[in-house]
Design an enzyme around this catalytic site. Structure first.
Site, PDB file in Angstrom:
ATOM      1  N   ASP A 103       0.845  -1.201   0.000  1.00 15.38           N
ATOM      2  CA  ASP A 103       0.000   0.000   0.000  1.00 15.38           C
ATOM      3  C   ASP A 103       0.878   1.248   0.000  1.00 15.38           C
ATOM      4  O   ASP A 103       2.042   1.197   0.421  1.00 15.38           O
ATOM      5  CB  ASP A 103      -0.883   0.022   1.258  1.00 15.38           C
ATOM      6  CG  ASP A 103      -1.861  -1.128   1.285  1.00 15.38           C
ATOM      7  OD1 ASP A 103      -2.170  -1.676   0.212  1.00 15.38           O
ATOM      8  OD2 ASP A 103      -2.311  -1.481   2.399  1.00 15.38           O
TER       9      ASP A 103
HETATM   10  N1  URA Z   1      -1.248  -5.947   3.850  1.00 12.69           N
HETATM   11  C1  URA Z   1      -1.738  -4.690   3.862  1.00 12.69           C
HETATM   12  O1  URA Z   1      -2.767  -4.424   4.465  1.00 12.69           O
HETATM   13  N2  URA Z   1      -1.055  -3.753   3.205  1.00 12.69           N
HETATM   14  C2  URA Z   1       0.106  -3.981   2.549  1.00 12.69           C
HETATM   15  O2  URA Z   1       0.683  -3.064   1.974  1.00 12.69           O
HETATM   16  C3  URA Z   1       0.603  -5.297   2.542  1.00 12.69           C
HETATM   17  C4  URA Z   1      -0.084  -6.268   3.205  1.00 12.69           C
END
Ligand code: URA
Length: 234
Positions: A103
């Site tokens: 993310d």
């Molecule tokens: N899980 C999440 O919620 N975000 C990420 O970036 C990776 C795994």
């Protein structure tokens, strides 16, 4: 492949400079001076030198990035900064792409490569490559949470595989979680499902590859031969 392209792909020299080197007789193929920048070489067996230095040709690049907040895991975006902007210019011609997604606000380990086969293997849902995240959450995790994670969690649209949740130093809000899938917002959704909230998320490993803690955030480095070999064996 053209000799000027091979040198450009294997060094930080630009095509213009390489043409000059060729003109000056500084480039040899199997010991013979090459005068034509368009001269075709076989990258698998010809020995190319520039000023006596052997050119080591590599088709692929494998980079470890310590991803900072604020970058999206893509090669192009109209609105946001993308992780490939953090690739040092000498590797840009390989056109590496991120293997999987973190993310925008997730930190830590991201592999960048132009090796589609490796990326495919690591990302294939059948591979179940484990990914470990350091999590700082709103509340400490409990023994019951550890059990719930270990059973797999029904998140509505899918049920996660069993995940390993390890609280760090009793009573703090820090934990490590290892998941074997990579669904959208998966870790955040898993913590939400136990009535908690992820405040800070950092990936620290993917398969055999572990984030080099000496790599500053926002920086990339080449994988070592050992790291690459282990990944290839995944
Ligand atoms: N899980 C999440 O919620 N975000 C990420 O970036 C990776 C795994």
């Amino acid at each position: 492949m053209r000799i000027d392209k091979l040198i450009a792909n294997s060094t930080s020299w630009g095509r213009k400079e390489i043409k000059q080197f060729i003109k000056k007789g500084m480039v040899l193929c199997n010991g013979k001076v090459v005068r034509d920048a368009g001269f075709h070489v076989d990258e698998a067996c010809d020995e190319i030198t520039l000023s006596g230095e052997k050119i080591v040709y590599s088709k692929y690049v494998y980079l470890m990035l310590n991803k900072p907040d604020g970058y999206i895991s893509a090669t192009f975006d109209k609105h946001y900064s993308v992780v490939t902007e953090l690739v040092p210019s000498q590797y840009a011609h390989y056109e590496p792409f991120p293997v999987g997604r973190l993310d925008i606000d997730t930190h830590g380990l991201l592999l960048l490569t132009n090796d589609g086969d490796l990326a495919h293997r690591l990302l294939s849902p059948k591979s179940h490559v484990p990914k470990t995240y350091f999590v700082r959450s709103k509340k400490p995790v409990t023994d019951s949470d550890i059990h719930i994670f270990s059973q797999g969690i029904d998140l509505g649209d899918f049920t996660t595989m069993p995940a390993k949740l390890v609280p760090l130093e009793g009573g703090t809000n820090e934990s490590l979680v290892t998941i074997c899938e990579g669904k959208f917002h998966q870790v955040k959704r898993m913590y939400e499902s136990i009535g908690n909230e992820v405040i800070y998320l950092k990936r620290i490993s993917m398969g055999s590859l572990t984030l080099d803690e000496s790599l500053p955030e926002g920086e990339c480095r080449l994988l070592t031969d050992e790291e690459l070999q282990k990944l290839m064996d995944t």
